[in-house]
Design a protein around this motif. Structure first.
Motif, PDB file in Angstrom:
ATOM      1  N   GLY A   1      -5.871   2.407  10.050  1.00  0.00           N
ATOM      2  CA  GLY A   1      -7.291   2.428  10.363  1.00  0.00           C
ATOM      3  C   GLY A   1      -7.584   2.970  11.741  1.00  0.00           C
ATOM      4  O   GLY A   1      -8.489   3.790  11.925  1.00  0.00           O
ATOM      5  N   PHE A   2      -6.804   2.540  12.726  1.00  0.00           N
ATOM      6  CA  PHE A   2      -7.000   3.028  14.087  1.00  0.00           C
ATOM      7  C   PHE A   2      -6.670   4.525  14.184  1.00  0.00           C
ATOM      8  O   PHE A   2      -7.342   5.269  14.899  1.00  0.00           O
ATOM      9  CB  PHE A   2      -6.133   2.241  15.070  1.00  0.00           C
ATOM     10  CG  PHE A   2      -6.668   0.881  15.398  1.00  0.00           C
ATOM     11  CD1 PHE A   2      -7.922   0.732  15.969  1.00  0.00           C
ATOM     12  CD2 PHE A   2      -5.925  -0.255  15.125  1.00  0.00           C
ATOM     13  CE1 PHE A   2      -8.428  -0.524  16.269  1.00  0.00           C
ATOM     14  CE2 PHE A   2      -6.416  -1.520  15.419  1.00  0.00           C
ATOM     15  CZ  PHE A   2      -7.672  -1.653  15.997  1.00  0.00           C
TER      16      PHE A   2
ATOM     17  N   GLY B   1     -10.196   5.759  13.502  1.00  0.00           N
ATOM     18  CA  GLY B   1     -10.532   5.777  14.918  1.00  0.00           C
ATOM     19  C   GLY B   1     -10.448   7.141  15.555  1.00  0.00           C
ATOM     20  O   GLY B   1     -11.180   7.422  16.511  1.00  0.00           O
ATOM     21  N   LEU B   2      -9.567   8.002  15.061  1.00  0.00           N
ATOM     22  CA  LEU B   2      -9.398   9.313  15.686  1.00  0.00           C
ATOM     23  C   LEU B   2      -9.631  10.463  14.717  1.00  0.00           C
ATOM     24  O   LEU B   2     -10.502  11.300  14.926  1.00  0.00           O
ATOM     25  CB  LEU B   2      -8.004   9.427  16.317  1.00  0.00           C
ATOM     26  CG  LEU B   2      -7.704   8.484  17.489  1.00  0.00           C
ATOM     27  CD1 LEU B   2      -6.381   8.840  18.134  1.00  0.00           C
ATOM     28  CD2 LEU B   2      -8.807   8.532  18.532  1.00  0.00           C
ATOM     29  N   MET B   3      -8.846  10.517  13.652  1.00  0.00           N
ATOM     30  CA  MET B   3      -8.940  11.654  12.738  1.00  0.00           C
ATOM     31  C   MET B   3     -10.343  11.835  12.171  1.00  0.00           C
ATOM     32  O   MET B   3     -10.934  12.909  12.264  1.00  0.00           O
ATOM     33  CB  MET B   3      -7.950  11.481  11.583  1.00  0.00           C
ATOM     34  CG  MET B   3      -6.569  12.036  11.848  1.00  0.00           C
ATOM     35  SD  MET B   3      -5.557  11.974  10.353  1.00  0.00           S
ATOM     36  CE  MET B   3      -6.410  13.159   9.330  1.00  0.00           C
ATOM     37  N   ASN B   4     -10.872  10.794  11.585  1.00  0.00           N
ATOM     38  CA  ASN B   4     -12.169  10.897  10.928  1.00  0.00           C
ATOM     39  C   ASN B   4     -13.342  10.927  11.897  1.00  0.00           C
ATOM     40  O   ASN B   4     -14.458  11.254  11.508  1.00  0.00           O
ATOM     41  CB  ASN B   4     -12.359   9.748   9.939  1.00  0.00           C
ATOM     42  CG  ASN B   4     -11.378   9.817   8.777  1.00  0.00           C
ATOM     43  OD1 ASN B   4     -10.752  10.844   8.549  1.00  0.00           O
ATOM     44  ND2 ASN B   4     -11.246   8.732   8.050  1.00  0.00           N
TER      45      ASN B   4
ATOM     46  N   GLY C   1      -3.204   9.608  20.675  1.00  0.00           N
ATOM     47  CA  GLY C   1      -4.246   9.112  21.574  1.00  0.00           C
ATOM     48  C   GLY C   1      -4.377   9.934  22.837  1.00  0.00           C
ATOM     49  O   GLY C   1      -5.485  10.188  23.315  1.00  0.00           O
ATOM     50  N   GLY C   2      -3.235  10.382  23.378  1.00  0.00           N
ATOM     51  CA  GLY C   2      -3.253  11.172  24.601  1.00  0.00           C
ATOM     52  C   GLY C   2      -3.927  12.519  24.402  1.00  0.00           C
ATOM     53  O   GLY C   2      -4.739  12.951  25.236  1.00  0.00           O
ATOM     54  N   ILE C   3      -3.597  13.194  23.317  1.00  0.00           N
ATOM     55  CA  ILE C   3      -4.210  14.494  23.028  1.00  0.00           C
ATOM     56  C   ILE C   3      -5.699  14.328  22.769  1.00  0.00           C
ATOM     57  O   ILE C   3      -6.521  15.139  23.226  1.00  0.00           O
ATOM     58  CB  ILE C   3      -3.529  15.167  21.823  1.00  0.00           C
ATOM     59  CG1 ILE C   3      -2.085  15.534  22.175  1.00  0.00           C
ATOM     60  CG2 ILE C   3      -4.297  16.408  21.399  1.00  0.00           C
ATOM     61  CD1 ILE C   3      -1.942  16.533  23.296  1.00  0.00           C
ATOM     62  N   PHE C   4      -6.075  13.287  22.041  1.00  0.00           N
ATOM     63  CA  PHE C   4      -7.489  13.049  21.763  1.00  0.00           C
ATOM     64  C   PHE C   4      -8.261  12.852  23.059  1.00  0.00           C
ATOM     65  O   PHE C   4      -9.366  13.381  23.219  1.00  0.00           O
ATOM     66  CB  PHE C   4      -7.645  11.829  20.856  1.00  0.00           C
ATOM     67  CG  PHE C   4      -8.997  11.718  20.205  1.00  0.00           C
ATOM     68  CD1 PHE C   4      -9.274  12.395  19.034  1.00  0.00           C
ATOM     69  CD2 PHE C   4      -9.991  10.922  20.769  1.00  0.00           C
ATOM     70  CE1 PHE C   4     -10.533  12.299  18.433  1.00  0.00           C
ATOM     71  CE2 PHE C   4     -11.233  10.814  20.175  1.00  0.00           C
ATOM     72  CZ  PHE C   4     -11.510  11.508  19.001  1.00  0.00           C
ATOM     73  N   ALA C   5      -7.681  12.115  23.998  1.00  0.00           N
ATOM     74  CA  ALA C   5      -8.331  11.909  25.294  1.00  0.00           C
ATOM     75  C   ALA C   5      -8.466  13.229  26.052  1.00  0.00           C
ATOM     76  O   ALA C   5      -9.485  13.476  26.712  1.00  0.00           O
ATOM     77  CB  ALA C   5      -7.533  10.901  26.121  1.00  0.00           C
TER      78      ALA C   5
ATOM     79  N   ALA D   1       0.784  12.742  11.958  1.00  0.00           N
ATOM     80  CA  ALA D   1       1.567  12.771  10.713  1.00  0.00           C
ATOM     81  C   ALA D   1       2.163  11.420  10.333  1.00  0.00           C
ATOM     82  O   ALA D   1       1.989  10.952   9.202  1.00  0.00           O
ATOM     83  CB  ALA D   1       2.675  13.823  10.827  1.00  0.00           C
ATOM     84  N   ILE D   2       2.858  10.779  11.253  1.00  0.00           N
ATOM     85  CA  ILE D   2       3.575   9.549  10.907  1.00  0.00           C
ATOM     86  C   ILE D   2       2.632   8.367  10.685  1.00  0.00           C
ATOM     87  O   ILE D   2       2.680   7.731   9.626  1.00  0.00           O
ATOM     88  CB  ILE D   2       4.641   9.236  11.967  1.00  0.00           C
ATOM     89  CG1 ILE D   2       5.776  10.260  11.854  1.00  0.00           C
ATOM     90  CG2 ILE D   2       5.184   7.810  11.791  1.00  0.00           C
ATOM     91  CD1 ILE D   2       6.876  10.098  12.864  1.00  0.00           C
ATOM     92  N   PRO D   3       1.734   8.025  11.629  1.00  0.00           N
ATOM     93  CA  PRO D   3       0.895   6.836  11.384  1.00  0.00           C
ATOM     94  C   PRO D   3      -0.131   7.018  10.279  1.00  0.00           C
ATOM     95  O   PRO D   3      -0.510   6.042   9.622  1.00  0.00           O
ATOM     96  CB  PRO D   3       0.215   6.605  12.745  1.00  0.00           C
ATOM     97  CG  PRO D   3       0.226   7.932  13.417  1.00  0.00           C
ATOM     98  CD  PRO D   3       1.478   8.600  12.960  1.00  0.00           C
ATOM     99  N   CYS D   4      -0.593   8.242  10.035  1.00  0.00           N
ATOM    100  CA  CYS D   4      -1.674   8.452   9.068  1.00  0.00           C
ATOM    101  C   CYS D   4      -1.192   8.806   7.666  1.00  0.00           C
ATOM    102  O   CYS D   4      -1.902   8.549   6.691  1.00  0.00           O
ATOM    103  CB  CYS D   4      -2.609   9.565   9.554  1.00  0.00           C
ATOM    104  SG  CYS D   4      -3.609   9.111  10.970  1.00  0.00           S
ATOM    105  N   HIS D   5      -0.011   9.403   7.542  1.00  0.00           N
ATOM    106  CA  HIS D   5       0.384   9.941   6.252  1.00  0.00           C
ATOM    107  C   HIS D   5       1.748   9.451   5.743  1.00  0.00           C
ATOM    108  O   HIS D   5       1.937   9.331   4.541  1.00  0.00           O
ATOM    109  CB  HIS D   5       0.409  11.475   6.312  1.00  0.00           C
ATOM    110  CG  HIS D   5      -0.906  12.084   6.677  1.00  0.00           C
ATOM    111  ND1 HIS D   5      -1.924  12.237   5.769  1.00  0.00           N
ATOM    112  CD2 HIS D   5      -1.379  12.555   7.853  1.00  0.00           C
ATOM    113  CE1 HIS D   5      -2.970  12.800   6.360  1.00  0.00           C
ATOM    114  NE2 HIS D   5      -2.672  12.990   7.626  1.00  0.00           N
ATOM    115  N   ILE D   6       2.681   9.211   6.640  1.00  0.00           N
ATOM    116  CA  ILE D   6       4.053   8.900   6.210  1.00  0.00           C
ATOM    117  C   ILE D   6       4.339   7.412   6.223  1.00  0.00           C
ATOM    118  O   ILE D   6       4.885   6.857   5.266  1.00  0.00           O
ATOM    119  CB  ILE D   6       5.079   9.639   7.108  1.00  0.00           C
ATOM    120  CG1 ILE D   6       4.901  11.154   6.977  1.00  0.00           C
ATOM    121  CG2 ILE D   6       6.497   9.238   6.740  1.00  0.00           C
ATOM    122  CD1 ILE D   6       5.797  11.967   7.902  1.00  0.00           C
TER     123      ILE D   6
END
Length: 199
Positions: free
Chosen positions: A16-17, A21-24, A83-87, A110-115
């Motif tokens: 969810g985060f 929180g970031l992708m969507n 998170g760093g790139i988003f910032a 890739a890893i937290p959202c899809h894998i």
């Protein structure tokens, strides 16, 4: 109360985060960013296409690291990168920066959202796998529903640049908290003590 259910909840929160929180939330920034940088919306959204292409190429490669590298290390590295790139999006002054940073952003996603989610669910839930996957996605959706209005409020109140910084920082600090990461560090040991097939 099986430990697997705790793992399921934490995985849903992580998803969810990362996703809600970031992708969507990227779409929430499009209008203010396009207006401020004086670029066409279609030109700006190209960075989503670049990110999707990189993600398509990276997923098979990154998937090979699951089981070979400590899961805690993978989560921490991907969360910090994402998170760093988003910032850092908040520092950009031209559209090319979004194109370039979308590449490492996709890798961190890739890893937290899809894998991670499907791997965790399949290793802990030999029965009712579909139900467990549905619960995980429901938790993720709930987190997204809470975060999206907060991010919109940030953009309105502090501007899109500061909103990028605050959102990226919160993502990295929250998901890397010891209490959040700890359940995943115990997975390998506990799976040998409890039969995941009972879930």
């Amino acid at each position: 109360w099986h430990y697997a259910f705790f793992i399921l909840i934490m995985t849903g929160l992580l998803l969810g985060f990362s996703r809600g929180g970031l992708m969507n939330s990227g779409g929430l920034f499009l209008t203010p960013v396009a207006n401020d940088l004086n670029v066409n919306m279609g030109v700006l959204t190209i960075y989503f296409s670049i990110s999707s292409l990189v993600l398509m190429l990276a997923l098979p490669i990154l998937g090979r690291f699951i089981g070979k590298i400590n899961i805690k290390t993978l989560i921490i590295a991907s969360v910090i990168l994402q998170g760093g790139i988003f910032a850092c999006f908040g520092l950009l002054s031209n559209v090319w920066g979004f194109y370039i940073l979308s590449i490492p952003m996709a890798i961190g996603t890739a890893i937290p959202c899809h894998i991670l989610g499907p791997v965790i669910v399949n290793s802990w839930f030999k029965k009712n796998t579909g139900l467990a996957m549905g619960v995980m996605m429901a938790i993720s959706g709930g987190v997204s529903a809470i975060l999206q209005p907060q991010i919109t409020s940030l953009i309105v109140n502090v501007g899109w640049r500061n909103a990028y910084w605050i959102t990226g920082y919160r993502r990295s600090s929250c998901s890397n908290h010891r209490a959040f990461i700890y359940p995943f560090t115990r997975q390998k040991r506990l799976s040998s003590l409890w039969s995941a097939g009972s879930c």
